[in-house]
Design a protein around this motif. Sequence first.
Motif, PDB file in Angstrom:
ATOM      1  N   GLY A 126      27.080  20.437  -3.433  1.00 51.31           N
ATOM      2  CA  GLY A 126      27.297  19.018  -3.603  1.00 51.31           C
ATOM      3  C   GLY A 126      26.911  18.247  -2.358  1.00 51.31           C
ATOM      4  O   GLY A 126      26.500  18.842  -1.351  1.00 51.31           O
ATOM      5  N   PRO A 127      27.067  16.941  -2.365  1.00 53.78           N
ATOM      6  CA  PRO A 127      26.626  16.107  -1.249  1.00 53.78           C
ATOM      7  C   PRO A 127      27.623  15.994  -0.102  1.00 53.78           C
ATOM      8  O   PRO A 127      27.292  15.389   0.918  1.00 53.78           O
ATOM      9  N   CYS A 128      28.820  16.559  -0.267  1.00 52.43           N
ATOM     10  CA  CYS A 128      29.868  16.341   0.729  1.00 52.43           C
ATOM     11  C   CYS A 128      30.322  17.639   1.384  1.00 52.43           C
ATOM     12  O   CYS A 128      30.347  18.702   0.763  1.00 52.43           O
ATOM     13  N   THR A 129      30.731  17.511   2.636  1.00 54.15           N
ATOM     14  CA  THR A 129      31.126  18.648   3.467  1.00 54.15           C
ATOM     15  C   THR A 129      32.552  19.074   3.176  1.00 54.15           C
ATOM     16  O   THR A 129      33.464  18.238   3.112  1.00 54.15           O
ATOM     17  N   LEU A 130      32.755  20.382   3.018  1.00 59.08           N
ATOM     18  CA  LEU A 130      34.109  20.938   3.060  1.00 59.08           C
ATOM     19  C   LEU A 130      34.393  21.284   4.511  1.00 59.08           C
ATOM     20  O   LEU A 130      33.758  22.176   5.082  1.00 59.08           O
ATOM     21  N   TRP A 131      35.327  20.564   5.120  1.00 56.93           N
ATOM     22  CA  TRP A 131      35.589  20.736   6.540  1.00 56.93           C
ATOM     23  C   TRP A 131      35.962  22.181   6.848  1.00 56.93           C
ATOM     24  O   TRP A 131      36.745  22.812   6.129  1.00 56.93           O
ATOM     25  N   GLY A 132      35.382  22.692   7.904  1.00 57.99           N
ATOM     26  CA  GLY A 132      35.698  24.031   8.349  1.00 57.99           C
ATOM     27  C   GLY A 132      35.044  25.140   7.548  1.00 57.99           C
ATOM     28  O   GLY A 132      35.275  26.319   7.813  1.00 57.99           O
ATOM     29  N   ARG A 133      34.228  24.784   6.569  1.00 56.43           N
ATOM     30  CA  ARG A 133      33.597  25.797   5.713  1.00 56.43           C
ATOM     31  C   ARG A 133      32.073  25.640   5.780  1.00 56.43           C
ATOM     32  O   ARG A 133      31.555  24.567   6.097  1.00 56.43           O
ATOM     33  N   ASP A 134      31.396  26.662   5.408  1.00 52.92           N
ATOM     34  CA  ASP A 134      29.944  26.608   5.243  1.00 52.92           C
ATOM     35  C   ASP A 134      29.646  26.358   3.781  1.00 52.92           C
ATOM     36  O   ASP A 134      28.871  27.082   3.145  1.00 52.92           O
ATOM     37  N   GLN A 135      30.295  25.345   3.210  1.00 54.83           N
ATOM     38  CA  GLN A 135      30.178  25.050   1.783  1.00 54.83           C
ATOM     39  C   GLN A 135      30.248  23.539   1.576  1.00 54.83           C
ATOM     40  O   GLN A 135      30.777  22.803   2.419  1.00 54.83           O
TER      41      GLN A 135
END
Length: 449
Positions: A61-70
Amino acid sequence: MTTALKLAEFVRETDYDDLSADVRDALKRRLLDAVGIAVPAEVAGPPQAVRRTVTALEDDGPCTLWGRDQRASPVGAAMHNTALVRYLDYMDSFLAPGETPHPSDNVAAVVAAAEFADRSGTDLLAGLAIAYEIQAELAWNAPVRERGFDHVTHTVVSAAAGASKVLELDLEETRSAIAIAATGHNALRVTRTGEINEWKGLASANAARNAVYAAMLAKHGVAGPRNVFEGQKGWQDVISGPFEVELTPGERVHDVMTKRYVAETYAQSAVEGVVELAEREDLDPAKVAGIKLETFGGAKLIIGGGEGNRYEVANRAQADHSLPYMLAVALIDRDLSLAQYDPDRIRRNDVQQLLRIVDVSEDPALTERFENGEMPAVIDVTMDDGTTYRVEKDAFRGHPTDPIGWDGLAEKFETVTDEFIDAERRDDIQALIRSIEDHKVTDLTALLA
């Protein structure tokens, strides 16, 4: 004018240029605090479960999951990242007589919507100012706790407003986003009563997710009830009772407190007091015969036994909402930080025995002082030989009357993130947030990935 329209007009009319320099500075400090406390939550079980849930449904998706490489959608990112901000119970709070919400519950939702829309740092600050203001005004003028609803019932409205701003919804779309959020997502107070479980730390994440989804629905043409607040069987009729709001561009952020200790909001003065007393008198926990806390009504109700047994403490969610546990472990360890919520620490005999001789009672005079802006606590520790030591607190370091500035927040940020990110990244995050108006939101989220 209906409340929904009033809120929507406030969203549309408030821009970065309307924020005073002091408000901008305070919002940046709120942002740094929220980002910092999210980092150590990355390894906790419930946020990990949220990550698994989000990524099972969305593999990109277009948004960052903080602390993850996802990555995920703005809706999934709002859920995941808010869970990180909220889970450790180290977030900020707004102190109103009948409600104490956590305005930082809005941060990740607004950031996710701003990242999705590729907005600037100035846009982000405007969205945060709107969310903080609306959250505070609802808490002050429309408390819902006594009517059986959780404070995240406010959060879904304020976060939808902040998200609507950064998504650049027009007036009618913004009103619909607020209406959809306020109609469909009202949370029950049972989350924080009785035998508390891990949903307590995730309820605001669910609200943030619903807020962003409401804004996205409105953006794509879905209309909500135009008179959601005053209408028949509407929010005022069912949820809050009659109320009015007086909105200013972000000024309520100055009334937000920063937690010094990892503890429920109403425990902060008492914990600070017992730590000071233990250090000053060099108290031996093994020789303590009793701990008595006199406090205000809200503290007794929420974490002192008014909404359930606070002496049976077996997990983190129960520990950070138990005044007996928090006072006992703070006296023994002379601290209340992340280490005091390790499962082995919670179960250890020394604290389990000591917490059972903690007595918590309400003093109406202290309740009146709380309602006038203090956070008072009177603590008596009696030793086996009959000696009693007392400490009295009006507030704590981090209360709006004694705020924590940049230096204190930098120290907190570095302390909580030290084991998880290197010094260079810590410095980069702090520097970027302090100059966020010169950056895009994606510059920040790139550092948080």
